[in-house]
Design a protein around this motif. Structure first.
Motif, PDB file in Angstrom:
ATOM      1  N   MET A  93       0.828  -1.204   0.000  1.00  0.00           N
ATOM      2  CA  MET A  93       0.000   0.000   0.000  1.00  0.00           C
ATOM      3  C   MET A  93       0.857   1.245   0.000  1.00  0.00           C
ATOM      4  SD  MET A  93      -3.273  -0.273   2.364  1.00  0.00           S
ATOM      5  CE  MET A  93      -2.468  -1.477   3.390  1.00  0.00           C
ATOM      6  N   SER A  94       2.009   1.095   0.653  1.00  0.00           N
ATOM      7  CA  SER A  94       2.840   2.268   0.806  1.00  0.00           C
ATOM      8  C   SER A  94       3.427   2.688  -0.531  1.00  0.00           C
ATOM      9  CB  SER A  94       3.970   1.983   1.783  1.00  0.00           C
ATOM     10  OG  SER A  94       4.803   0.985   1.240  1.00  0.00           O
TER      11      SER A  94
ATOM     12  N   VAL B 112       2.302   5.804  -2.573  1.00  0.00           N
ATOM     13  CA  VAL B 112       2.571   7.167  -2.156  1.00  0.00           C
ATOM     14  C   VAL B 112       4.068   7.468  -2.071  1.00  0.00           C
ATOM     15  CG1 VAL B 112       0.423   7.457  -0.931  1.00  0.00           C
ATOM     16  CG2 VAL B 112       2.352   6.410   0.224  1.00  0.00           C
ATOM     17  N   ASP B 113       4.897   6.472  -2.360  1.00  0.00           N
ATOM     18  CA  ASP B 113       6.328   6.716  -2.286  1.00  0.00           C
ATOM     19  C   ASP B 113       6.784   7.649  -3.383  1.00  0.00           C
ATOM     20  OD1 ASP B 113       7.102   5.375  -0.075  1.00  0.00           O
ATOM     21  OD2 ASP B 113       7.417   3.472  -1.127  1.00  0.00           O
ATOM     22  N   ARG B 114       7.791   8.435  -3.050  1.00  0.00           N
ATOM     23  CA  ARG B 114       8.405   9.220  -4.094  1.00  0.00           C
ATOM     24  C   ARG B 114       9.511   8.380  -4.706  1.00  0.00           C
ATOM     25  NH1 ARG B 114       9.625  14.856  -1.551  1.00  0.00           N
ATOM     26  NH2 ARG B 114      11.034  13.540  -0.381  1.00  0.00           N
TER      27      ARG B 114
ATOM     28  N   GLN C 239      12.754   7.373  -3.037  1.00  0.00           N
ATOM     29  CA  GLN C 239      12.686   6.570  -1.826  1.00  0.00           C
ATOM     30  C   GLN C 239      12.175   5.166  -2.118  1.00  0.00           C
ATOM     31  OE1 GLN C 239      10.054   9.241  -0.009  1.00  0.00           O
ATOM     32  NE2 GLN C 239      11.562  10.095   1.392  1.00  0.00           N
TER      33      GLN C 239
ATOM     34  N   ARG D  43      12.627   1.604  -0.038  1.00  0.00           N
ATOM     35  CA  ARG D  43      11.480   1.152   0.728  1.00  0.00           C
ATOM     36  C   ARG D  43      11.056  -0.269   0.369  1.00  0.00           C
ATOM     37  NH1 ARG D  43       8.422   5.784   1.967  1.00  0.00           N
ATOM     38  NH2 ARG D  43       9.715   6.949   3.421  1.00  0.00           N
TER      39      ARG D  43
ATOM     40  N   ARG E 135       2.731  -8.104   8.354  1.00  0.00           N
ATOM     41  CA  ARG E 135       1.311  -7.827   8.474  1.00  0.00           C
ATOM     42  C   ARG E 135       0.476  -9.079   8.213  1.00  0.00           C
ATOM     43  NH1 ARG E 135       0.056  -1.998   5.917  1.00  0.00           N
ATOM     44  NH2 ARG E 135       1.929  -1.340   6.975  1.00  0.00           N
TER      45      ARG E 135
ATOM     46  N   ARG F  40      -9.556  -2.142  -0.764  1.00  0.00           N
ATOM     47  CA  ARG F  40      -8.697  -1.045  -1.204  1.00  0.00           C
ATOM     48  C   ARG F  40      -9.448   0.268  -1.370  1.00  0.00           C
ATOM     49  NH1 ARG F  40      -3.583  -3.137  -3.892  1.00  0.00           N
ATOM     50  NH2 ARG F  40      -3.383  -4.999  -2.632  1.00  0.00           N
TER      51      ARG F  40
ATOM     52  N   LEU G 268     -11.216   1.007   4.028  1.00  0.00           N
ATOM     53  CA  LEU G 268     -10.511   1.769   5.066  1.00  0.00           C
ATOM     54  C   LEU G 268     -11.457   2.108   6.199  1.00  0.00           C
ATOM     55  CD1 LEU G 268      -8.322   4.383   3.146  1.00  0.00           C
ATOM     56  CD2 LEU G 268      -7.569   2.369   4.396  1.00  0.00           C
TER      57      LEU G 268
ATOM     58  N   ARG H 283      -8.533  -5.410  13.117  1.00  0.00           N
ATOM     59  CA  ARG H 283      -7.341  -6.140  12.700  1.00  0.00           C
ATOM     60  C   ARG H 283      -7.697  -7.469  12.067  1.00  0.00           C
ATOM     61  NH1 ARG H 283      -2.691  -5.843  17.231  1.00  0.00           N
ATOM     62  NH2 ARG H 283      -4.050  -4.591  18.536  1.00  0.00           N
TER      63      ARG H 283
ATOM     64  N   PRO I  96      11.409  -5.746  22.209  1.00  0.00           N
ATOM     65  CA  PRO I  96      12.754  -5.987  21.695  1.00  0.00           C
ATOM     66  C   PRO I  96      13.514  -6.953  22.584  1.00  0.00           C
ATOM     67  CG  PRO I  96      12.636  -3.855  22.756  1.00  0.00           C
ATOM     68  CD  PRO I  96      11.241  -4.390  22.740  1.00  0.00           C
TER      69      PRO I  96
ATOM     70  N   ASP J  78      -5.013   0.994  13.770  1.00  0.00           N
ATOM     71  CA  ASP J  78      -4.721  -0.200  12.979  1.00  0.00           C
ATOM     72  C   ASP J  78      -4.514   0.078  11.495  1.00  0.00           C
ATOM     73  OD1 ASP J  78      -4.719  -2.282  14.943  1.00  0.00           O
ATOM     74  OD2 ASP J  78      -6.852  -1.906  15.187  1.00  0.00           O
ATOM     75  N   LEU J  79      -4.443   1.333  11.127  1.00  0.00           N
ATOM     76  CA  LEU J  79      -4.125   1.651   9.733  1.00  0.00           C
ATOM     77  C   LEU J  79      -2.768   2.338   9.706  1.00  0.00           C
ATOM     78  CD1 LEU J  79      -7.506   3.104   8.376  1.00  0.00           C
ATOM     79  CD2 LEU J  79      -6.585   0.817   8.038  1.00  0.00           C
TER      80      LEU J  79
ATOM     81  N   SER K 254      -0.250   6.254   5.715  1.00  0.00           N
ATOM     82  CA  SER K 254      -0.735   6.616   4.385  1.00  0.00           C
ATOM     83  C   SER K 254      -2.224   6.294   4.237  1.00  0.00           C
ATOM     84  CB  SER K 254       0.096   5.933   3.298  1.00  0.00           C
ATOM     85  OG  SER K 254      -0.137   4.557   3.306  1.00  0.00           O
TER      86      SER K 254
ATOM     87  N   ARG L 137      -5.354   8.764   3.409  1.00  0.00           N
ATOM     88  CA  ARG L 137      -6.355   8.524   2.371  1.00  0.00           C
ATOM     89  C   ARG L 137      -7.762   8.618   2.935  1.00  0.00           C
ATOM     90  NH1 ARG L 137      -6.619   3.626  -0.767  1.00  0.00           N
ATOM     91  NH2 ARG L 137      -5.366   2.510   0.763  1.00  0.00           N
ATOM     92  N   LEU L 138      -7.890   8.183   4.178  1.00  0.00           N
ATOM     93  CA  LEU L 138      -9.202   8.201   4.817  1.00  0.00           C
ATOM     94  C   LEU L 138      -9.755   9.627   4.887  1.00  0.00           C
ATOM     95  CD1 LEU L 138     -10.990   6.041   6.127  1.00  0.00           C
ATOM     96  CD2 LEU L 138     -10.003   6.656   8.311  1.00  0.00           C
TER      97      LEU L 138
ATOM     98  N   LEU M 277      -0.782  14.534  -0.239  1.00  0.00           N
ATOM     99  CA  LEU M 277       0.429  14.041   0.395  1.00  0.00           C
ATOM    100  C   LEU M 277       1.556  15.070   0.464  1.00  0.00           C
ATOM    101  CD1 LEU M 277       1.348  11.397   1.641  1.00  0.00           C
ATOM    102  CD2 LEU M 277       2.589  10.963  -0.463  1.00  0.00           C
TER     103      LEU M 277
ATOM    104  N   ARG N 280       3.616  16.315   3.746  1.00  0.00           N
ATOM    105  CA  ARG N 280       5.045  16.103   4.005  1.00  0.00           C
ATOM    106  C   ARG N 280       5.742  17.408   4.358  1.00  0.00           C
ATOM    107  NH1 ARG N 280       7.224  11.334   3.069  1.00  0.00           N
ATOM    108  NH2 ARG N 280       6.267   9.850   1.640  1.00  0.00           N
TER     109      ARG N 280
ATOM    110  N   SER O  58       4.521   4.337   5.979  1.00  0.00           N
ATOM    111  CA  SER O  58       3.950   2.986   5.889  1.00  0.00           C
ATOM    112  C   SER O  58       3.877   2.344   7.269  1.00  0.00           C
ATOM    113  CB  SER O  58       4.785   2.121   4.947  1.00  0.00           C
ATOM    114  OG  SER O  58       6.059   1.897   5.502  1.00  0.00           O
TER     115      SER O  58
END
Lengths: 334, 531
Positions: free
Chosen positions: A1-2, A5-7, A10, A14, A25, A200, A205, A279, A334, B98-99, B102, B106-107, B112, B116, B130
């Protein structure tokens, strides 16, 4: 999902961490798949004749419960619980069976569509009652358990009716290879086509949002009431799928089906969905259903007393969830 | 940009709201000009939060009008208010645990890039969006929540206690950003109990008392007294001079009430040693995440130490359960009132719980014996009992008083208070200080952790400062002004400047659980920080 939105600069850095977090997850589901593989091997060891036919039989037998588990999972993710899943299955099962009995194959298509819509309506009624009356989910759905069960008995007092041939054909047998049961494919396609796009979308969400923290969701601009009704509507829809496949796999409508509701809750818990909401997913519960069913099969092969097998099933449920939670706790510290 | 004819961007007039018999708002008015930072002030229970809820659409008012840019408007939900350009940042971040970040963005359909930019401006350099919201520390979540609100360029941005429990460096950045928004198109409604913040960023202040607007003040350096006067409806009494007697008496006392020797706990706490005598209030000062949470958890019996020992009245003790600590006379008042109270039960039951239900037994509870004690506690603390059937109906300040009262009623030997005045109004705060002093006078030992440095001089005899899991300074109350404490909290010598690096490292340490044990390395001194 990330990744969406990544540039660019990066993105590469990532990728590996995204992969890691994806594994993390879905850790629970992957763990369940591992258990399932081990169980299949064990099954083969104790019953060397267990092969493609066994897998096919397994897929057909778990199909209704798998849909029920998906239905329950959606309600639980949205911080609800639906005790009327089994009754909705019964109602949709008997309606489809009595309507399809001795009618044309084409008419059955209309019946299937109608019954699926009916499932949505049943679920929407559950959800609306919860939202409007503000009575806790568990109480409303407990009440509706009796309402829908009574309706099912009104439609068909005893098991009966019939199923269209094409519908039975959809669930029985295999496709491409004898190791790929049609029933499994049907399940994955239906769940995939309906759930993944929803997951999605903003609706997805919102489902997780109201399950995770209703107040934060409200403040983030999510309509908690509408989302809740939609969650139960989806639960109703998948309960209808469960009812239809019950008719399709058995060939008749059953007004009083097995203990599907509680088994679906068991599968949801084992499948890694938090009963506190927010969850988990729907695929974990599906795998959990298969595991629970295969465990019973194995115990039958081993000539374990069926009552004892039920006891064992319960203990295994507690054990797996406990060990899994411990592993997750360990990971966090940890 | 067009303001309405009367020049106000947001105008709420004569808003009223009652909950059953309780009148939350009588006639509250609030007028916000475009481009101003407007403070909303009021003691607890004055109706501030109800007014905020009305403005954001979470609560429907019984009467009154709300106009935005001269047009009348009633929002029925936060989503609707948001579309109307009115965005709130609450005390508890409105992020879904739990989200990941990002998905949270969106919610709320937050763009974006601006997000930032704001995150950077607010001083959170690298943020991995993320990551799950539940894995991030509270301070970071607040900043994210604020950046998310700023990114959609709201007409009116409402900040509710945004700086509460933020580390000092982030507070500064937040205040800078708030100040930089002044004179622009949008306005900010700023809610805070901290007078200095109001003075530094706000143009005007609206003061509420008992559900009605009692005054609008142009904020200047010396308007604080006027605001407090309006809030209280009377001149503020100074804190009574402290008698040094109790401390002196304590100095000669043989055995300290509570001794902590080289206490350590996996990573977070390394070597903490201090003692508290009967009759003393000791303040504990630390930046976020320096081990204070672990220290309190260990002393209260809910966590185990991995090294060192704790002595009560000279005898070593080891707690396996909070009940053990309570039996040893150590009681804990947590920052989160929800952790301490049975929210659905009555004030009476909450106060009576610790002493009427001795942990050893399941026997019957005699309400005749319990009543005088409870009444006395309610009376001493001046708890507003209008809504005493369920504690959750009380205002925050009154809830906090109940958490303290329950221990006072049973008699207390050692009290641990973790930021007990967070988010409560000035009058209640003073009552809490007085109460702590009274407890000490009566022979109790009090350990008070506070995020508000001015409290040390108001309530404590001396302060100990923790940094990186170790005690780095001990300062007498008379010398513990805010600047001294803040420098000590950053582990700097009293004459050294405040390097940005140390601050950043401290925040990074707080963010990163793995790195928690490592002391942030103080590197070259940068520009002088102010306070």
């Amino acid at each position: 999902m990330s990744t969406t939105v990544d540039r660019p600069d990066q993105a590469t850095a990532r990728t590996s961490s995204a992969l890691k977090s994806t594994i993390q997850r879905h850790g629970w589901t992957l763990g369940l798949v591992g258990i399932l593989v081990v169980l299949l091997v064990v099954t083969r060891l104790i019953q060397p004749t267990y092969g493609a036919a066994g897998v096919q039989g397994l897929a057909v037998s778990v199909l209704p419960l798998a849909f029920a588990a998906v239905a329950q999972a959606i309600a639980v993710i949205a911080r609800g619980i639906d005790l009327s899943v089994g009754s909705m299955m019964a109602l949709t099962s008997v309606i489809s069976a009595s309507l399809m009995d001795e009618r044309s194959e084409g008419f059955a298509v209309l019946v299937v569509i109608g019954v699926l819509l009916l499932g949505c309506v049943l679920g929407a009624v559950n959800g609306s009652l919860i939202v409007v009356t503000r009575v806790p989910d568990i109480v409303v759905t407990l009440a509706m358990l009796f309402v829908w069960a009574g309706c099912a008995l009104l439609v068909l007092g005893t098991p009966g009716g019939g199923s269209a041939e094409w519908l039975r054909g959809l669930t029985g047998g295999s496709i491409l290879s004898e190791w790929i049961p049609k029933a499994a494919l049907l399940l994955l396609v239906i769940v995939g086509v309906i759930w993944i796009p929803i997951r999605r979308s903003r609706l997805g969400l919102s489902l997780y949002a109201i399950g995770s923290d209703p107040l934060a969701a409200y403040r983030s601009g999510v309509s908690v009431t509408r989302t809740k009704i939609l969650a139960y509507t989806l639960t109703g829809l998948f309960s209808a799928f469960a009812g239809l496949t019950l008719t399709a796999t058995t060939g008749i409508g059953t007004p009083v089906p097995g203990p599907y509701t509680l088994l679906s809750v068991a599968a949801v818990v084992l499948g890694g969905v938090s009963l506190a909401g927010g969850r988990g997913g729907v695929f974990g519960p599906i795998v959990a259903v298969v595991i629970l069913s295969l465990l019973r099969t194995d115990m039958t092969f081993l000539n374990v007393n069926t009552n004892l097998a039920t006891v064992a099933q319960g203990l295994i449920l507690v054990g797996v969830v406990m060990v899994g939670s411990l592993l997750q706790l360990r990971k966090r510290e940890p | 940009m067009t303001a309405s004819t009367n020049g106000y961007l947001l105008e709420a007039s004569d808003v009223s709201k009652r909950y059953g018999a309780v009148v939350a708002l009588k006639s509250a008015s609030l007028r916000v000009r475009p481009g101003e930072a407007h403070a909303l002030m009021g003691a607890n229970g004055a109706g501030k939060s109800t007014l905020v809820k009305v403005l954001t659409g979470a609560v429907r008012p019984d009467g009154g009008t709300i106009t935005v840019r001269g047009k009348e408007r009633t929002a029925h939900s936060p989503a609707e208010a948001r579309r109307g350009g009115l965005v709130s940042v609450y005390q508890e971040p409105a992020l879904i645990p739990d989200l990941d970040i990002s998905s949270n963005l969106r919610l709320t359909e937050t763009p974006l890039e601006p997000f930032r930019d704001w995150v950077r401006q607010l001083g959170l350099g690298k943020l991995d969006i993320s990551r799950m919201a539940r894995d991030l520390p509270l301070a970071t979540l607040r900043i994210i929540d604020l950046a998310r609100a700023l990114a959609i360029r709201p007409d009116v941005l409402m900040l509710d206690e945004i700086t509460a429990a933020l580390p000092a460096n982030l507070t500064e950045r937040v205040l800078e950003v708030v100040a930089s928004q002044r004179g622009g198109e949008g306005s900010i409604i700023f809610i805070s109990h901290r007078m200095t913040e109001i003075a530094s960023v706000c143009d005007r202040a609206t003061v509420l008392r008992e559900g009605a607007t009692v005054g609008v003040v142009d904020v200047s350096a010396d308007s604080a007294d006027r605001i407090v006067e309006l809030m209280l409806g009377e001149a503020v009494g100074e804190m009574p001079e402290r008698t040094e007697r109790s401390v002196q008496a304590a100095e000669q006392g043989e055995v300290p009430r509570l001794e902590v020797r080289s206490l350590g706990s996996s990573g977070r706490l390394r070597d903490v040693t201090f003692d508290i005598r009967a009759g003393e209030v000791v303040g504990l000062v630390a930046l976020e995440g320096q081990g204070q949470d672990e220290l309190f958890d260990i002393l209260a019996g809910s966590e185990h130490a991995t090294a060192g020992e704790v002595l009560v009245d000279g005898r070593p003790v080891s707690f396996r359960h909070p009940a053990d600590a309570i039996r040893a006379g150590i009681v804990f008042v947590p920052a989160d009132r929800a952790e301490a109270l049975l929210m659905q039960r009555s004030v009476r039951e909450n106060i009576a719980l610790p002493f009427s239900a001795p942990i050893s037994g399941w026997g019957p509870i005699w309400s005749r014996k319990e009543k005088p004690k409870v009444d006395k506690a309610i009376d001493t603390l001046q708890i507003d009992t209008r809504a005493q059937k369920e504690v959750r109906l009380l205002s925050g300040g009154n809830q906090q008083k109940v958490t303290i009262a329950r221990w006072v009623a049973g008699g207390v030997q050692t009290m641990l208070c973790f930021d007990p005045t967070r988010g409560i109004d000035i009058r209640t705060k003073h009552q809490v200080y007085l109460l702590l002093r009274d407890l000490a006078e009566a022979g109790a030992a009090v350990l008070l952790y506070t995020s508000e440095l001015s409290e040390i001089q108001l309530a404590c005899d001396r302060a100990i400062v923790i940094f990186g899991g170790e005690v780095v300074a001990e300062i007498a109350a008379s010398e513990a002004d805010e600047a001294t404490l803040l420098r000590a909290a950053h582990n700097l010598r009293s004459d050294a400047p405040l390097p940005e690096e140390v601050v950043a490292a401290a925040v990074a340490a707080e963010e990163d659980v793995e790195a928690a044990g490592e002391e942030p390395a103080p590197s070259k001194p940068g520009e002088a920080g102010d306070l």
